[in-house]
Design an enzyme around this catalytic site. Sequence first.
Site, PDB file in Angstrom:
ATOM      1  N   TYR A  54       0.843  -1.210   0.000  1.00 53.11           N
ATOM      2  CA  TYR A  54       0.000   0.000   0.000  1.00 53.11           C
ATOM      3  C   TYR A  54       0.873   1.253   0.000  1.00 53.11           C
ATOM      4  O   TYR A  54       1.777   1.405   0.833  1.00 53.11           O
ATOM      5  CB  TYR A  54      -0.935   0.044   1.224  1.00 53.11           C
ATOM      6  CG  TYR A  54      -1.999  -1.046   1.262  1.00 53.11           C
ATOM      7  CD1 TYR A  54      -2.279  -1.852   0.165  1.00 53.11           C
ATOM      8  CD2 TYR A  54      -2.746  -1.260   2.412  1.00 53.11           C
ATOM      9  CE1 TYR A  54      -3.259  -2.837   0.212  1.00 53.11           C
ATOM     10  CE2 TYR A  54      -3.733  -2.246   2.469  1.00 53.11           C
ATOM     11  CZ  TYR A  54      -3.975  -3.029   1.365  1.00 53.11           C
ATOM     12  OH  TYR A  54      -4.938  -4.006   1.428  1.00 53.11           O
ATOM     13  N   SER A 151      -5.512 -13.990   1.150  1.00 52.72           N
ATOM     14  CA  SER A 151      -6.455 -13.003   0.632  1.00 52.72           C
ATOM     15  C   SER A 151      -6.768 -13.301  -0.823  1.00 52.72           C
ATOM     16  O   SER A 151      -5.847 -13.452  -1.628  1.00 52.72           O
ATOM     17  CB  SER A 151      -5.847 -11.607   0.759  1.00 52.72           C
ATOM     18  OG  SER A 151      -6.707 -10.647   0.193  1.00 52.72           O
ATOM     19  N   SER A 205     -13.602  -3.781   1.828  1.00 50.12           N
ATOM     20  CA  SER A 205     -14.510  -2.903   1.060  1.00 50.12           C
ATOM     21  C   SER A 205     -15.990  -3.197   1.320  1.00 50.12           C
ATOM     22  O   SER A 205     -16.772  -3.390   0.389  1.00 50.12           O
ATOM     23  CB  SER A 205     -14.206  -2.976  -0.442  1.00 50.12           C
ATOM     24  OG  SER A 205     -12.963  -2.395  -0.737  1.00 50.12           O
ATOM     25  N   PRO A 206     -16.404  -3.177   2.590  1.00 50.89           N
ATOM     26  CA  PRO A 206     -17.825  -3.419   2.885  1.00 50.89           C
ATOM     27  C   PRO A 206     -18.730  -2.317   2.313  1.00 50.89           C
ATOM     28  O   PRO A 206     -19.917  -2.543   2.117  1.00 50.89           O
ATOM     29  CB  PRO A 206     -17.877  -3.441   4.422  1.00 50.89           C
ATOM     30  CG  PRO A 206     -16.654  -2.700   4.865  1.00 50.89           C
ATOM     31  CD  PRO A 206     -15.616  -2.963   3.828  1.00 50.89           C
ATOM     32  N   ARG A 227     -12.989   9.180  -3.138  1.00 49.22           N
ATOM     33  CA  ARG A 227     -12.040   8.229  -3.726  1.00 49.22           C
ATOM     34  C   ARG A 227     -12.127   8.249  -5.249  1.00 49.22           C
ATOM     35  O   ARG A 227     -11.115   8.224  -5.934  1.00 49.22           O
ATOM     36  CB  ARG A 227     -12.277   6.813  -3.194  1.00 49.22           C
ATOM     37  CG  ARG A 227     -11.291   5.817  -3.801  1.00 49.22           C
ATOM     38  CD  ARG A 227     -11.315   4.478  -3.132  1.00 49.22           C
ATOM     39  NE  ARG A 227     -10.941   4.554  -1.736  1.00 49.22           N
ATOM     40  CZ  ARG A 227     -10.933   3.499  -0.912  1.00 49.22           C
ATOM     41  NH1 ARG A 227     -11.255   2.299  -1.368  1.00 49.22           N
ATOM     42  NH2 ARG A 227     -10.581   3.634   0.353  1.00 49.22           N
ATOM     43  N   ASN A 297     -19.275   5.076  10.872  1.00 58.05           N
ATOM     44  CA  ASN A 297     -19.404   3.675  10.435  1.00 58.05           C
ATOM     45  C   ASN A 297     -19.330   2.674  11.593  1.00 58.05           C
ATOM     46  O   ASN A 297     -19.928   1.600  11.513  1.00 58.05           O
ATOM     47  CB  ASN A 297     -18.338   3.370   9.375  1.00 58.05           C
ATOM     48  CG  ASN A 297     -18.490   4.264   8.141  1.00 58.05           C
ATOM     49  OD1 ASN A 297     -19.439   5.042   8.045  1.00 58.05           O
ATOM     50  ND2 ASN A 297     -17.572   4.171   7.215  1.00 58.05           N
TER      51      ASN A 297
HETATM   52  P1  NDP Z   1     -14.697   0.727   2.201  1.00 61.88           P
HETATM   53  O1  NDP Z   1     -15.568  -0.032   1.277  1.00 61.88           O
HETATM   54  O2  NDP Z   1     -15.086   0.872   3.621  1.00 61.88           O
HETATM   55  O3  NDP Z   1     -14.470   2.173   1.543  1.00 61.88           O
HETATM   56  C1  NDP Z   1     -13.846   3.177   2.285  1.00 61.88           C
HETATM   57  C2  NDP Z   1     -13.982   4.527   1.610  1.00 61.88           C
HETATM   58  O4  NDP Z   1     -15.356   4.885   1.453  1.00 61.88           O
HETATM   59  C3  NDP Z   1     -13.372   5.609   2.471  1.00 61.88           C
HETATM   60  O5  NDP Z   1     -11.986   5.703   2.317  1.00 61.88           O
HETATM   61  C4  NDP Z   1     -14.140   6.834   2.016  1.00 61.88           C
HETATM   62  O6  NDP Z   1     -13.570   7.256   0.771  1.00 61.88           O
HETATM   63  C5  NDP Z   1     -15.539   6.274   1.758  1.00 61.88           C
HETATM   64  N1  NDP Z   1     -16.363   6.358   2.983  1.00 61.88           N
HETATM   65  C6  NDP Z   1     -16.225   5.632   4.122  1.00 61.88           C
HETATM   66  N2  NDP Z   1     -17.151   5.969   5.021  1.00 61.88           N
HETATM   67  C7  NDP Z   1     -17.910   6.915   4.452  1.00 61.88           C
HETATM   68  C8  NDP Z   1     -19.019   7.644   4.906  1.00 61.88           C
HETATM   69  N3  NDP Z   1     -19.519   7.442   6.134  1.00 61.88           N
HETATM   70  N4  NDP Z   1     -19.581   8.554   4.076  1.00 61.88           N
HETATM   71  C9  NDP Z   1     -19.071   8.760   2.837  1.00 61.88           C
HETATM   72  N5  NDP Z   1     -18.001   8.102   2.348  1.00 61.88           N
HETATM   73  C10 NDP Z   1     -17.419   7.165   3.157  1.00 61.88           C
HETATM   74  O7  NDP Z   1     -13.289   0.048   2.269  1.00 61.88           O
HETATM   75  P2  NDP Z   1     -11.924   0.168   1.413  1.00 61.88           P
HETATM   76  O8  NDP Z   1     -12.180  -0.031  -0.016  1.00 61.88           O
HETATM   77  O9  NDP Z   1     -11.208   1.374   1.843  1.00 61.88           O
HETATM   78  O10 NDP Z   1     -11.159  -1.105   1.971  1.00 61.88           O
HETATM   79  C11 NDP Z   1     -10.976  -1.229   3.385  1.00 61.88           C
HETATM   80  C12 NDP Z   1      -9.720  -1.950   3.703  1.00 61.88           C
HETATM   81  O11 NDP Z   1      -9.774  -3.277   3.212  1.00 61.88           O
HETATM   82  C13 NDP Z   1      -8.436  -1.378   3.057  1.00 61.88           C
HETATM   83  O12 NDP Z   1      -7.951  -0.242   3.725  1.00 61.88           O
HETATM   84  C14 NDP Z   1      -7.523  -2.559   3.197  1.00 61.88           C
HETATM   85  O13 NDP Z   1      -7.025  -2.641   4.514  1.00 61.88           O
HETATM   86  C15 NDP Z   1      -8.458  -3.734   2.914  1.00 61.88           C
HETATM   87  N6  NDP Z   1      -8.374  -4.141   1.503  1.00 61.88           N
HETATM   88  C16 NDP Z   1      -7.829  -5.366   1.223  1.00 61.88           C
HETATM   89  C17 NDP Z   1      -7.660  -5.789  -0.051  1.00 61.88           C
HETATM   90  C18 NDP Z   1      -7.059  -7.119  -0.318  1.00 61.88           C
HETATM   91  O14 NDP Z   1      -6.732  -7.429  -1.476  1.00 61.88           O
HETATM   92  N7  NDP Z   1      -6.863  -7.932   0.682  1.00 61.88           N
HETATM   93  C19 NDP Z   1      -8.040  -4.945  -1.213  1.00 61.88           C
HETATM   94  C20 NDP Z   1      -8.635  -3.697  -0.827  1.00 61.88           C
HETATM   95  C21 NDP Z   1      -8.813  -3.321   0.480  1.00 61.88           C
HETATM   96  P3  NDP Z   1     -13.583   8.775   0.268  1.00 61.88           P
HETATM   97  O15 NDP Z   1     -13.946   9.665   1.414  1.00 61.88           O
HETATM   98  O16 NDP Z   1     -12.220   9.004  -0.243  1.00 61.88           O
HETATM   99  O17 NDP Z   1     -14.607   8.787  -0.840  1.00 61.88           O
END
Ligand code: NDP
Length: 329
Positions: A54, A151, A205-206, A227, A297
């Site tokens: 990352y 993963s 990515s929930p 994002r 969240n």
């Molecule tokens: P999410 O689906 O939770 O998306 C997070 C993003 O959504 C935030 O960074 C923000 O982005 C936006 N967001 C979150 N909360 C809110 C809210 N309340 N209101 C509005 N926008 C919101 O998860 P990620 O995609 O970030 O993934 C989470 C984690 O999973 C990663 O950090 C990593 O640790 C892991 N992961 C693992 C992978 C793997 O291959 N094993 C691949 C990908 C992730 P913004 O504000 O910028 O729009």
Amino acid sequence: MEYRKIGKSGLRVSEIALGNWITHGAQVDDTTAKACVHAALDSGITTFDTADVYSETMAETVLGHSLKGIRRESIELCTKVFHPTGTGQNDKGLSRKHIMEACHASLRRLQTDYVDVYYAHRFDPTVSLEETFLALSDLVRQGKVLYVGVSEWTADQIKQGADLARELKVPFVASQPQYSMLWRIIEAEVIPACEQEGIGQVVWSPLAQGILSGKYAVDKPLPEGSRASTTAGSPFFERLAGQWLRKEVLQAVEQIRPIAQENGLTLPQLAVAWVLQNPQVSSAIIGASKPEQVKENVKAAGVRLEGEVMRQIDSILNGVVDRDPNKTG
Ligand code: NDP
């Protein structure tokens, strides 16, 4: 916050974890990163997820700094190995050489002596599973890794890994796949295989990267600082846009908003609560670009959704849900 065990292991994790993909060391400055980590700690989150790849290794460094001074035993620190971290021929994959070197580098960046769960970030078809699991086993015996995970491995790959782990007495306890209301590809094969092996799901990515927050609207510009707008032009954006920035998906998400409201939740909270209804999910890893998102969240912890609510969501999203297990990885 509520806490669950990962699979059949004794390891307890917070049912909501904080991850730092795309954010720390890239999208957000270090002060904001630290504020997000501390908002998580204040909310009872104990589980933190990162990976060596990352932000070209910066995410681990930022997380290490942000957690400085926190009692090590009070948190679960998880990272991953596989993707390239350099240009050398051995700077990637699941060979013994790269696993050993990558683990030592992660420990230095995270400023810790051990990681709680060390994930093989993807399956490596170029290296024998024996070599990979023997290296992981040695890290476990050395006390540098407490538990092992994978993963985005398929059900077959997980079963093969579990057989070896049994033989080598490696605590292989976690699978880290993508899972959300929109992306349910693990339900058909990965979850049943893991359940049989006592392996829990720590899902990523929930919120489908923010799509399920409801902030992206049809025919409206991408919200500033989001994002989608900050990654525009990168492969990250291509993936996000290709999967979900489509009219039918965004309209379906909008139709879920009243269900969230009727249940006293915001859309992001409903999305996180939805994945936590699956008893095979040990933890949902959320991402955040602002501490306020963490604070919002985490309120999904402990929420119980009635069967009727789950059915309403299914009927609205039916046409836009992906269920194909061949998309693993
Ligand atoms: P999410 O689906 O939770 O998306 C997070 C993003 O959504 C935030 O960074 C923000 O982005 C936006 N967001 C979150 N909360 C809110 C809210 N309340 N209101 C509005 N926008 C919101 O998860 P990620 O995609 O970030 O993934 C989470 C984690 O999973 C990663 O950090 C990593 O640790 C892991 N992961 C693992 C992978 C793997 O291959 N094993 C691949 C990908 C992730 P913004 O504000 O910028 O729009």
